[in-house]
Write an enzyme that holds these catalytic residues in place. Sequence first.
Site, short mmCIF file in Angstrom:
data_model
loop_
_atom_site.label_atom_id
_atom_site.label_comp_id
_atom_site.label_asym_id
_atom_site.label_seq_id
_atom_site.Cartn_x
_atom_site.Cartn_y
_atom_site.Cartn_z
N ILE A 1 54.61 67.89 49.42
CA ILE A 1 53.40 68.07 49.87
C ILE A 1 52.51 68.31 48.66
O ILE A 1 52.78 69.20 47.89
CB ILE A 1 52.99 69.26 50.94
N PHE A 2 51.72 67.30 48.39
CA PHE A 2 50.74 67.37 47.09
C PHE A 2 49.40 68.05 47.64
O PHE A 2 48.74 67.63 48.32
CB PHE A 2 50.31 66.02 46.58
N GLY A 3 49.11 69.06 46.84
CA GLY A 3 47.91 69.84 46.87
C GLY A 3 46.75 69.73 45.72
O GLY A 3 47.51 69.74 44.49
N TYR A 4 45.88 69.26 46.07
CA TYR A 4 44.71 69.19 44.82
C TYR A 4 43.48 69.97 44.87
O TYR A 4 42.57 70.15 43.96
CB TYR A 4 44.34 67.84 44.62
N GLY A 5 43.57 70.63 46.06
CA GLY A 5 42.36 71.71 46.42
C GLY A 5 42.75 73.00 46.73
O GLY A 5 43.44 73.64 45.77
N SER A 6 42.46 73.64 47.69
CA SER A 6 43.03 75.18 48.06
C SER A 6 44.32 75.06 48.05
O SER A 6 44.96 76.50 47.88
CB SER A 6 42.25 75.37 49.34
N GLU B 1 44.34 70.91 57.97
CA GLU B 1 43.53 69.60 57.10
C GLU B 1 42.96 68.59 57.88
O GLU B 1 42.21 68.23 57.79
CB GLU B 1 44.82 69.22 56.07
#
Length: 195
Positions: A15-20, A95
């Site tokens: 899973i790629f996260g770029y915010g919180s 999300e």
Amino acid sequence: MKPQDILSGKNSLWIFGYGSLVWKPDFKYKRSKIGYITGYKRRFWHGDNFHRGDDEMLGRVVTLIEDDDVCTWGVAFEVIGAQMEECLKYLNVREAVRGGYVTKVVEFFPRGQEESPVLALVYIATPDNPIYLGPATAEEIAAQIIVCKGKSGHNIEYLLRLAEFMRTTCPDVEDTHLFSIEAAAVALLPMLLGP
């Protein structure tokens, strides 16, 4: 692509996260890696009426906008076995249901040339979402962020934590959009707080 389609026949998922998600994943995972995806830029163009704002005053959170010439840095989390279904159920609420994001599969490049890229699931808010806000100046975005608050806290905390993540974890990466909004927010705060 539906999350359950990604699970078919697999015993692990990235899973790629770029915010919180970079500082608060809130799900169990086996390991995480710093890295980037290409073809997308991070922008504070999505409204938030739950975590960092409400129906009266939408907060601003990041989404990804397609752009062939850039990359976005963040964190990829590997979830395995039973973690996969638990993680996807949780992220579907956080999300998709509450945030209005859709899922896509992207190629994630871990930092370090010896590492091979992996396919990762990412959540992206699109312009057809009813609370999608679109572009604005750094000053306009900052002015909105410093006054908004939601169930997860103040919108400015989201901005400052994301900027801190980039500055400490990816110090060689210049995220002009993020840092210009951070600078505008810091400049506006004294006016909001008064003497």
